[in-house]
Design a protein around this motif. Structure first.
Motif, PDB file in Angstrom:
ATOM      1  N   LEU A  98       0.809  -1.216   0.000  1.00 14.02           N
ATOM      2  CA  LEU A  98       0.000   0.000   0.000  1.00 14.02           C
ATOM      3  C   LEU A  98       0.847   1.273   0.000  1.00 14.02           C
ATOM      4  O   LEU A  98       0.483   2.249  -0.684  1.00 14.02           O
ATOM      5  CB  LEU A  98      -0.959  -0.012   1.194  1.00 14.02           C
ATOM      6  CG  LEU A  98      -1.941   1.153   1.307  1.00 14.02           C
ATOM      7  CD1 LEU A  98      -2.724   1.349   0.016  1.00 14.02           C
ATOM      8  CD2 LEU A  98      -2.880   0.938   2.482  1.00 14.02           C
ATOM      9  N   PRO A  99       1.980   1.353   0.723  1.00 13.87           N
ATOM     10  CA  PRO A  99       2.797   2.577   0.665  1.00 13.87           C
ATOM     11  C   PRO A  99       3.237   2.926  -0.753  1.00 13.87           C
ATOM     12  O   PRO A  99       3.280   4.098  -1.118  1.00 13.87           O
ATOM     13  CB  PRO A  99       3.999   2.245   1.560  1.00 13.87           C
ATOM     14  CG  PRO A  99       3.485   1.231   2.513  1.00 13.87           C
ATOM     15  CD  PRO A  99       2.514   0.406   1.722  1.00 13.87           C
ATOM     16  N   ARG A 100       3.552   1.912  -1.566  1.00  6.77           N
ATOM     17  CA  ARG A 100       3.981   2.187  -2.934  1.00  6.77           C
ATOM     18  C   ARG A 100       2.812   2.675  -3.791  1.00  6.77           C
ATOM     19  O   ARG A 100       2.976   3.540  -4.641  1.00  6.77           O
ATOM     20  CB  ARG A 100       4.609   0.943  -3.553  1.00  6.77           C
ATOM     21  CG  ARG A 100       5.935   0.562  -2.894  1.00  6.77           C
ATOM     22  CD  ARG A 100       6.771  -0.356  -3.781  1.00  6.77           C
ATOM     23  NE  ARG A 100       8.035  -0.670  -3.101  1.00  6.77           N
ATOM     24  CZ  ARG A 100       8.369  -1.879  -2.679  1.00  6.77           C
ATOM     25  NH1 ARG A 100       7.550  -2.881  -2.856  1.00  6.77           N
ATOM     26  NH2 ARG A 100       9.529  -2.088  -2.083  1.00  6.77           N
ATOM     27  N   LEU A 101       1.649   2.110  -3.578  1.00  5.66           N
ATOM     28  CA  LEU A 101       0.476   2.580  -4.310  1.00  5.66           C
ATOM     29  C   LEU A 101       0.138   4.016  -3.912  1.00  5.66           C
ATOM     30  O   LEU A 101      -0.178   4.856  -4.759  1.00  5.66           O
ATOM     31  CB  LEU A 101      -0.725   1.670  -4.019  1.00  5.66           C
ATOM     32  CG  LEU A 101      -0.679   0.258  -4.604  1.00  5.66           C
ATOM     33  CD1 LEU A 101      -1.826  -0.577  -4.052  1.00  5.66           C
ATOM     34  CD2 LEU A 101      -0.747   0.300  -6.122  1.00  5.66           C
ATOM     35  N   LEU A 102       0.227   4.290  -2.624  1.00  2.00           N
ATOM     36  CA  LEU A 102      -0.129   5.614  -2.124  1.00  2.00           C
ATOM     37  C   LEU A 102       0.860   6.671  -2.603  1.00  2.00           C
ATOM     38  O   LEU A 102       0.508   7.852  -2.726  1.00  2.00           O
ATOM     39  CB  LEU A 102      -0.161   5.600  -0.589  1.00  2.00           C
ATOM     40  CG  LEU A 102      -0.796   6.809   0.107  1.00  2.00           C
ATOM     41  CD1 LEU A 102      -2.270   6.895  -0.228  1.00  2.00           C
ATOM     42  CD2 LEU A 102      -0.599   6.710   1.611  1.00  2.00           C
ATOM     43  N   ALA A 103       2.089   6.260  -2.893  1.00  2.00           N
ATOM     44  CA  ALA A 103       3.106   7.215  -3.342  1.00  2.00           C
ATOM     45  C   ALA A 103       2.796   7.764  -4.733  1.00  2.00           C
ATOM     46  O   ALA A 103       3.317   8.813  -5.116  1.00  2.00           O
ATOM     47  CB  ALA A 103       4.486   6.558  -3.335  1.00  2.00           C
ATOM     48  N   ASP A 104       1.955   7.068  -5.486  1.00  4.68           N
ATOM     49  CA  ASP A 104       1.584   7.524  -6.827  1.00  4.68           C
ATOM     50  C   ASP A 104       0.412   8.493  -6.711  1.00  4.68           C
ATOM     51  O   ASP A 104      -0.746   8.083  -6.621  1.00  4.68           O
ATOM     52  CB  ASP A 104       1.217   6.320  -7.691  1.00  4.68           C
ATOM     53  CG  ASP A 104       0.945   6.712  -9.133  1.00  4.68           C
ATOM     54  OD1 ASP A 104       0.896   7.927  -9.431  1.00  4.68           O
ATOM     55  OD2 ASP A 104       0.780   5.807  -9.971  1.00  4.68           O
ATOM     56  N   GLU A 105       0.702   9.789  -6.728  1.00  2.00           N
ATOM     57  CA  GLU A 105      -0.334  10.792  -6.509  1.00  2.00           C
ATOM     58  C   GLU A 105      -1.215  11.022  -7.733  1.00  2.00           C
ATOM     59  O   GLU A 105      -2.131  11.846  -7.702  1.00  2.00           O
ATOM     60  CB  GLU A 105       0.301  12.097  -6.026  1.00  2.00           C
ATOM     61  CG  GLU A 105       0.946  11.951  -4.657  1.00  2.00           C
ATOM     62  CD  GLU A 105       1.451  13.264  -4.083  1.00  2.00           C
ATOM     63  OE1 GLU A 105       1.169  14.309  -4.684  1.00  2.00           O
ATOM     64  OE2 GLU A 105       2.121  13.218  -3.036  1.00  2.00           O
ATOM     65  N   SER A 106      -0.933  10.299  -8.819  1.00  2.00           N
ATOM     66  CA  SER A 106      -1.838  10.368  -9.967  1.00  2.00           C
ATOM     67  C   SER A 106      -3.090   9.526  -9.724  1.00  2.00           C
ATOM     68  O   SER A 106      -4.089   9.659 -10.449  1.00  2.00           O
ATOM     69  CB  SER A 106      -1.127   9.883 -11.234  1.00  2.00           C
ATOM     70  OG  SER A 106      -0.876   8.488 -11.179  1.00  2.00           O
ATOM     71  N   LEU A 107      -3.037   8.652  -8.735  1.00  2.00           N
ATOM     72  CA  LEU A 107      -4.183   7.819  -8.384  1.00  2.00           C
ATOM     73  C   LEU A 107      -4.997   8.487  -7.288  1.00  2.00           C
ATOM     74  O   LEU A 107      -4.436   9.039  -6.333  1.00  2.00           O
ATOM     75  CB  LEU A 107      -3.716   6.443  -7.892  1.00  2.00           C
ATOM     76  CG  LEU A 107      -2.949   5.552  -8.877  1.00  2.00           C
ATOM     77  CD1 LEU A 107      -2.466   4.302  -8.163  1.00  2.00           C
ATOM     78  CD2 LEU A 107      -3.822   5.187 -10.063  1.00  2.00           C
ATOM     79  N   SER A 108      -6.308   8.431  -7.420  1.00  2.00           N
ATOM     80  CA  SER A 108      -7.157   8.937  -6.341  1.00  2.00           C
ATOM     81  C   SER A 108      -7.063   7.984  -5.151  1.00  2.00           C
ATOM     82  O   SER A 108      -6.648   6.828  -5.282  1.00  2.00           O
ATOM     83  CB  SER A 108      -8.611   9.033  -6.800  1.00  2.00           C
ATOM     84  OG  SER A 108      -9.181   7.733  -6.942  1.00  2.00           O
ATOM     85  N   LEU A 109      -7.479   8.467  -3.988  1.00  2.00           N
ATOM     86  CA  LEU A 109      -7.453   7.621  -2.800  1.00  2.00           C
ATOM     87  C   LEU A 109      -8.376   6.417  -2.965  1.00  2.00           C
ATOM     88  O   LEU A 109      -8.069   5.317  -2.492  1.00  2.00           O
ATOM     89  CB  LEU A 109      -7.853   8.435  -1.570  1.00  2.00           C
ATOM     90  CG  LEU A 109      -6.845   9.520  -1.162  1.00  2.00           C
ATOM     91  CD1 LEU A 109      -7.402  10.366  -0.024  1.00  2.00           C
ATOM     92  CD2 LEU A 109      -5.513   8.901  -0.749  1.00  2.00           C
ATOM     93  N   GLU A 110      -9.520   6.618  -3.626  1.00  2.00           N
ATOM     94  CA  GLU A 110     -10.423   5.493  -3.876  1.00  2.00           C
ATOM     95  C   GLU A 110      -9.751   4.434  -4.742  1.00  2.00           C
ATOM     96  O   GLU A 110      -9.876   3.229  -4.473  1.00  2.00           O
ATOM     97  CB  GLU A 110     -11.704   5.977  -4.565  1.00  2.00           C
ATOM     98  CG  GLU A 110     -12.688   6.696  -3.660  1.00  2.00           C
ATOM     99  CD  GLU A 110     -12.336   8.171  -3.466  1.00  2.00           C
ATOM    100  OE1 GLU A 110     -13.068   8.849  -2.737  1.00  2.00           O
ATOM    101  OE2 GLU A 110     -11.322   8.633  -4.061  1.00  2.00           O
ATOM    102  N   GLU A 111      -9.014   4.866  -5.772  1.00  2.00           N
ATOM    103  CA  GLU A 111      -8.327   3.922  -6.650  1.00  2.00           C
ATOM    104  C   GLU A 111      -7.218   3.182  -5.912  1.00  2.00           C
ATOM    105  O   GLU A 111      -7.034   1.970  -6.088  1.00  2.00           O
ATOM    106  CB  GLU A 111      -7.748   4.669  -7.856  1.00  2.00           C
ATOM    107  CG  GLU A 111      -8.809   5.183  -8.827  1.00  2.00           C
ATOM    108  CD  GLU A 111      -8.243   6.145  -9.859  1.00  2.00           C
ATOM    109  OE1 GLU A 111      -8.805   6.204 -10.954  1.00  2.00           O
ATOM    110  OE2 GLU A 111      -7.236   6.830  -9.562  1.00  2.00           O
ATOM    111  N   VAL A 112      -6.483   3.909  -5.092  1.00  2.00           N
ATOM    112  CA  VAL A 112      -5.411   3.290  -4.307  1.00  2.00           C
ATOM    113  C   VAL A 112      -5.977   2.215  -3.395  1.00  2.00           C
ATOM    114  O   VAL A 112      -5.500   1.065  -3.373  1.00  2.00           O
ATOM    115  CB  VAL A 112      -4.662   4.349  -3.477  1.00  2.00           C
ATOM    116  CG1 VAL A 112      -3.757   3.678  -2.441  1.00  2.00           C
ATOM    117  CG2 VAL A 112      -3.835   5.249  -4.380  1.00  2.00           C
ATOM    118  N   CYS A 113      -6.995   2.570  -2.623  1.00  3.57           N
ATOM    119  CA  CYS A 113      -7.567   1.623  -1.658  1.00  3.57           C
ATOM    120  C   CYS A 113      -8.225   0.444  -2.354  1.00  3.57           C
ATOM    121  O   CYS A 113      -8.062  -0.711  -1.934  1.00  3.57           O
ATOM    122  CB  CYS A 113      -8.576   2.334  -0.760  1.00  3.57           C
ATOM    123  SG  CYS A 113      -7.856   3.556   0.354  1.00  3.57           S
TER     124      CYS A 113
END
Length: 226
Positions: A98-113
């Motif tokens: 999850l930290p690596r996904l969250l580091a990509d700020e092109s993704l919304s929080l909904e997409e990350v989660c």
């Protein structure tokens, strides 16, 4: 920041695995691999059905088809089987952290989660159930290794939350939030017996929306201009 940055704590701890017994009585490597797979597959089913303590080596032999006289040519004991299963199902690097996904700020929080929950629940579900049911029977050193892995993941996730929010490094709220997100990812699937018949994607999207709202309430979402 790219999705590959960060996660320094987790990168270090992911190199650590539970120590498996070294057994060399059978020289045929392909046979050893096949037999261990049989044994571990059968043991996993039994551990989830009956529990670790109630499962015997005799049970595992009967389920796997491996003769009880030869099973110790491939594994040392039940704890060795458990370690092999945890290395495969819990320590395996088959889900993007999850930290690596969250580091990509092109993704919304909904997409990350949603992406993280979807992968975790599909791939890690049996590992989560196994951990939950077997922790009381883990050796002390194994319990410490698993705790270190969880703490590293929480640390990395909290750091990414701070970076995404611009909050102070020592902000305790980020540690709490990280812990809650890890809890949702790990134990969410264990409640699925209450929602039988509901499409998996509906569950993923609903829980992801709730998790994203919780994050946004505390840190905002740069990808959305919040």
């Amino acid at each position: 920041m790219s999705s590959g940055e960060g996660s320094k704590h987790l990168d270090a701890v992911q190199k650590v695995y539970l120590q498996e017994a070294e057994i060399s009585s059978v020289q045929n490597a392909d046979l050893v691999t096949a037999r261990r797979e049989q044994i571990c597959d059968a043991a996993l089913e039994l551990f989830l059905e009956k529990g670790f303590a109630s499962t015997t080596i005799r049970d595992i032999c009967a389920r796997s088809g491996v003769n009880q006289a030869s099973i110790y040519d491939y594994i040392a004991n039940k704890n060795d089987i458990l370690r092999r299963l945890l290395n495969q199902l819990w320590f395996g690097q088959d889900v993007q952290p999850l930290p690596r996904l969250l580091a990509d700020e092109s993704l919304s929080l909904e997409e990350v989660c949603a992406q993280y929950f979807r992968q975790t629940w599909r791939i890690k579900r049996k590992g989560t159930l196994l951990v939950y049911r077997s922790v009381p029977h883990l050796l002390d050193e194994d319990r410490k290794a698993m705790r270190a892995r969880d703490m590293a993941l929480i640390q990395d996730l909290a750091e990414q939350l701070r970076k995404r929010s611009g909050r102070e490094v020592d902000d305790a709220e980020m540690d709490i939030l990280a812990n809650v997100l890890i809890f949702l990812a790990a134990f969410g699937p264990m409640r699925d017996w209450l929602i039988k018949g509901v499409p998996e994607e509906t569950v993923v999207r609903t829980v992801a929306a709730g998790a994203a709202a919780m994050i946004r309430e505390l840190i905002g979402d740069p990808a959305r201009g919040a």
